[in-house]
Design a protein around this motif. Structure first.
Motif, PDB file in Angstrom:
ATOM      1  N   GLU A  26       0.807  -1.221   0.000  1.00  0.00           N
ATOM      2  CA  GLU A  26       0.000   0.000   0.000  1.00  0.00           C
ATOM      3  C   GLU A  26       0.841   1.272   0.000  1.00  0.00           C
ATOM      4  N   ASP A  27       1.948   1.248  -0.728  1.00  0.00           N
ATOM      5  CA  ASP A  27       2.849   2.405  -0.820  1.00  0.00           C
ATOM      6  C   ASP A  27       3.251   2.941   0.552  1.00  0.00           C
ATOM      7  N   SER A  28       3.216   2.071   1.580  1.00  0.00           N
ATOM      8  CA  SER A  28       3.450   2.544   2.948  1.00  0.00           C
ATOM      9  C   SER A  28       4.430   1.715   3.756  1.00  0.00           C
ATOM     10  N   PHE A  29       4.593   0.434   3.412  1.00  0.00           N
ATOM     11  CA  PHE A  29       5.383  -0.455   4.248  1.00  0.00           C
ATOM     12  C   PHE A  29       6.171  -1.399   3.354  1.00  0.00           C
ATOM     13  N   ALA A  30       7.476  -1.491   3.573  1.00  0.00           N
ATOM     14  CA  ALA A  30       8.333  -2.344   2.738  1.00  0.00           C
ATOM     15  C   ALA A  30       8.871  -3.521   3.543  1.00  0.00           C
ATOM     16  N   ILE A  31       8.970  -4.660   2.877  1.00  0.00           N
ATOM     17  CA  ILE A  31       9.613  -5.847   3.449  1.00  0.00           C
ATOM     18  C   ILE A  31      10.704  -6.265   2.471  1.00  0.00           C
ATOM     19  N   HIS A  32      11.945  -6.328   2.962  1.00  0.00           N
ATOM     20  CA  HIS A  32      13.104  -6.680   2.141  1.00  0.00           C
ATOM     21  C   HIS A  32      13.608  -8.078   2.515  1.00  0.00           C
ATOM     22  N   ASP A  33      14.473  -8.601   1.670  1.00  0.00           N
ATOM     23  CA  ASP A  33      15.164  -9.878   1.903  1.00  0.00           C
ATOM     24  C   ASP A  33      14.224 -11.074   1.976  1.00  0.00           C
ATOM     25  N   ILE A  34      13.206 -11.081   1.125  1.00  0.00           N
ATOM     26  CA  ILE A  34      12.341 -12.246   0.969  1.00  0.00           C
ATOM     27  C   ILE A  34      13.050 -13.154  -0.038  1.00  0.00           C
ATOM     28  N   LYS A  35      13.334 -14.384   0.358  1.00  0.00           N
ATOM     29  CA  LYS A  35      14.113 -15.283  -0.496  1.00  0.00           C
ATOM     30  C   LYS A  35      13.199 -16.125  -1.383  1.00  0.00           C
ATOM     31  N   ILE A  36      13.618 -16.290  -2.636  1.00  0.00           N
ATOM     32  CA  ILE A  36      12.953 -17.207  -3.566  1.00  0.00           C
ATOM     33  C   ILE A  36      13.848 -18.429  -3.655  1.00  0.00           C
ATOM     34  N   ILE A  37      13.320 -19.574  -3.235  1.00  0.00           N
ATOM     35  CA  ILE A  37      14.128 -20.783  -3.083  1.00  0.00           C
ATOM     36  C   ILE A  37      13.540 -21.914  -3.917  1.00  0.00           C
ATOM     37  N   GLU A  38      14.430 -22.702  -4.513  1.00  0.00           N
ATOM     38  CA  GLU A  38      14.034 -23.913  -5.251  1.00  0.00           C
ATOM     39  C   GLU A  38      14.042 -25.070  -4.267  1.00  0.00           C
TER      40      GLU A  38
END
Length: 85
Positions: A26-38
Motif C-alpha cells: 500500500e505504498d506505505s510499508f516495505a519488506i526486504h530480503d524475501i528469499k525465492i528458493i528452489e
C-alpha cells in the motif's frame, strides 16, 4: 492488502536460492530480503529471518494467515518469472 511494488534482485541460476525480493504494501510499508528458493516441490518464498542463539531461524516479518502468505508468494513468483524472461 494491496502490494504496490515488487522488486527482484540477485538472480542465481545454479543455486537453490534463486533470487531475493522486496515488496511494498500500500505504498506505505516495505519488506526486504524475501528469499525465492528452489525446493523439492518447486519454487517457494521464505520470509526474512534471523538465527536465534539456539541455532534456529525465526521469521522477522511474516503473514499471519495462509491466505495472505499464498497471495504474497503468488505475486512474488509471478514477478520472478517475468524477470527471467
Amino acid at each position: 492488502m494491496n502490494i504496490t511494488d515488487i522488486r527482484i534482485r540477485g538472480l542465481a541460476k545454479d543455486d537453490k536460492m534463486k533470487a531475493v525480493a522486496s515488496i511494498t504494501i500500500e505504498d506505505s510499508f516495505a519488506i526486504h530480503d524475501i528469499k525465492i528458493i528452489e525446493g523439492e516441490k518447486g519454487l517457494f518464498v521464505a520470509m526474512p529471518s534471523r538465527k536465534t542463539a539456539e541455532g534456529e531461524y525465526r521469521d522477522i516479518a511474516h503473514p499471519i494467515n495462509s491466505e495472505t502468505r499464498e497471495q504474497i508468494q503468488k505475486l512474488i513468483l509471478e514477478a520472478y518469472e517475468k524477470t527471467l524472461q
